[in-house]
Scaffold this active site. Structure first.
Site, PDB file in Angstrom:
ATOM      1  N   HIS A 162     -14.141  34.378 -32.100  1.00 56.59           N
ATOM      2  CA  HIS A 162     -16.075  33.092 -32.218  1.00 56.59           C
ATOM      3  C   HIS A 162     -15.005  32.137 -32.818  1.00 56.59           C
ATOM      4  O   HIS A 162     -15.696  30.903 -32.826  1.00 56.59           O
ATOM      5  CB  HIS A 162     -16.034  34.457 -33.651  1.00 56.59           C
ATOM      6  N   GLU A 192     -15.232  29.935 -29.721  1.00 59.52           N
ATOM      7  CA  GLU A 192     -16.494  29.810 -29.688  1.00 59.52           C
ATOM      8  C   GLU A 192     -17.100  28.877 -30.243  1.00 59.52           C
ATOM      9  O   GLU A 192     -18.193  28.095 -29.890  1.00 59.52           O
ATOM     10  CB  GLU A 192     -16.986  30.956 -29.605  1.00 59.52           C
ATOM     11  N   HIS A 193     -16.710  28.388 -31.339  1.00 63.30           N
ATOM     12  CA  HIS A 193     -17.035  27.306 -32.488  1.00 63.30           C
ATOM     13  C   HIS A 193     -16.215  25.812 -31.658  1.00 63.30           C
ATOM     14  O   HIS A 193     -17.045  24.957 -31.137  1.00 63.30           O
ATOM     15  CB  HIS A 193     -16.670  27.405 -33.596  1.00 63.30           C
ATOM     16  N   GLU A 241     -19.252  30.328 -43.071  1.00 63.45           N
ATOM     17  CA  GLU A 241     -20.692  31.434 -42.468  1.00 63.45           C
ATOM     18  C   GLU A 241     -19.913  32.793 -42.425  1.00 63.45           C
ATOM     19  O   GLU A 241     -21.496  33.881 -43.078  1.00 63.45           O
ATOM     20  CB  GLU A 241     -20.478  31.452 -41.076  1.00 63.45           C
TER      21      GLU A 241
END
Length: 437
Positions: A78, A81-82, A154
């Site tokens: 993840h 991905e960012h 987040e």
């Protein structure tokens, strides 16, 4: 066959027509290993493009192509991905999509990371930008530290969502000590451990064309698109060794049978989940998942007598959801719901599942109803380019979303009962409850 010509090679696309859904797909595997699937739909104004990388939150332990076993912090897929939305100059590629008149997004699941755009203009430029996004990566100590803070915020935001906490708390009790026991984004401690070197190594390992697929659907010129993709992909170096990744199996520890927590909720939330312990061959994964969905829809879906009775008696409301995940390394089923009687309802659900073979809702007639409903959902979804872009996946022997009508036709009650026994007779079952504070 459809032939598209780039400057360097000629690409041959197989053309396949799916009569049940009246769709024609063009597919090829390029010389560098990238699988490309094109679905022209010129009655739409929009175009959706999505690149899917076969790496997700469970891929924190693997044996790299040099034979060395690697372990990385939870949440690294993840995190990667960012970071890919930032170019070497620190520019935000999301803004570049906006400048082209497009929207862009990305998401990470347990086993995949996908990057997508939607647009009504500048299709070729968006397609080039999408391929650039996953073709190169730039990481600095400063940008990694900045991203650590963003992702930690987040994670904390999701911790305040009761439905999210219910799902992942139940999953943690099904798969204790594994990557599935953590949020897909990881946790505060694991995120703080991620380094530039970790990101470089993961990008080099997984972001190879042979580990990725590209799907494009909507209003585009087929020949121009093939040329655009071929030319850009030919510029990337081919390295066959990079495809040899040995992913580590999840180590299954005993489940946590029951647990609970308290949050600011108006009524209790219950999850009943089952961990499959039987081995499923890769060839059967898609069909197996469909059969499990059909079985649990028959028992607990809105067309079942059980659902109607529980709903009329006020034991559940419309919040009941079913999640079925079937992957090569793990598979589980989870029911979640709001209820004033979580303890009693958990017992009823567990008992019903164990006695599924004699269930009043598991009949040939009811199977026809839920199959028709699944077919109807598919046909409705095919009116949406976003649905097709996000749900399409090429499976073993080339099976995909558009094969669903044919597969449904071949599923009968004896298949449901056989898979039900394979899964339920050997599964571990747990429940998790969130009580009001």
């Amino acid at each position: 066959l459809f032939y598209g010509r780039s400057r360097m090679t000629r690409v041959t696309f197989d053309e396949k027509y799916y009569p049940a859904v009246k769709e024609t797909l063009y597919q090829a595997t390029l010389e560098n290993g990238l699988t490309v699937t094109l679905l022209p739909k010129n009655d739409f104004n929009e175009v959706y493009g999505v690149v899917t990388v076969q790496v997700g939150s469970v891929d924190t332990e693997f044996t790299a192509r040099d034979g060395i076993r690697k372990t990385y912090p939870k949440g690294i897929a993840h995190f990667l991905e960012h970071k890919l939305f930032e170019d070497e100059n620190g520019n935000d590629l999301l803004q570049e999509f906006v400048d082209l008149g497009a929207e862009s997004n990305a998401f990470t699941s347990f086993t995949k990371t996908s990057y997508l755009f939607s647009t009504t203009e500048n299709v070729e430029e968006c397609l080039e930008l999408l391929q650039d996004l996953i073709g190169e990566a730039y990481f600095t100590e400063e940008s990694v530290q900045r991203e650590q803070g963003i992702i930690q915020q987040e994670i904390e935001m999701y911790q305040d969502n009761p439905d999210y906490r219910l799902f992942f708390s139940a999953l943690a009790n099904l798969y204790p000590g594994t990557a599935l026991a953590q949020d897909i984004a990881g946790n505060r401690e694991s995120i703080a451990e991620i380094t530039v070197e970790d990101l470089d190594e993961n990008f080099e390992t997984f972001y190879h064309p042979s580990n990725m697929s590209l799907f494009l659907v909507g209003n585009f010129d087929l020949e121009k698109t093939v040329a655009t993709i071929s030319e850009q992909q030919n510029s990337y170096e081919i390295d066959d060794e990079k495809s040899a990744i040995k992913r580590r199996a999840l180590k299954l520890s005993p489940v946590v049978p029951t647990a609970s927590m308290r949050m600011e909720v108006s009524r209790p939330k219950l999850a009943v989940a089952m961990r499959g312990n039987n081995k499923i061959s890769k060839r059967k994964l898609f069909r197996y998942k469909l059969i499990l969905k059909l079985l649990f829809d028959m028992m607990f879906g809105w067309t079942s007598k059980r659902y109607q009775k529980m709903y009329e008696n006020g034991k559940i409301d419309a919040s009941l959801t079913l999640e079925v995940e079937v992957e090569e390394r793990f598979h589980f089923v989870m029911l979640t719901m709001d209820t004033q009687e979580p303890v009693a309802l958990s017992h009823q659900i567990r008992t019903a599942i164990k006695e599924f073979a004699h269930d009043m809702d598991v009949t040939e007639e009811h199977l026809d109803i839920v199959k028709s409903e699944m077919y109807g959902d598919l046909m409705h979804g095919l009116n949406s380019l976003e649905y097709m872009a996000t749900q399409y996946e090429t499976l073993i022997d080339g099976e995909n979303l558009f094969d669903l009508p044919k597969i449904l036709q071949d599923i009968h009650l004896e298949d449901i009962l056989e898979v039900g026994h394979e899964f339920i007779d050997h599964c571990d079952m747990i429940d998790f409850t969130i009580f009001p504070k």
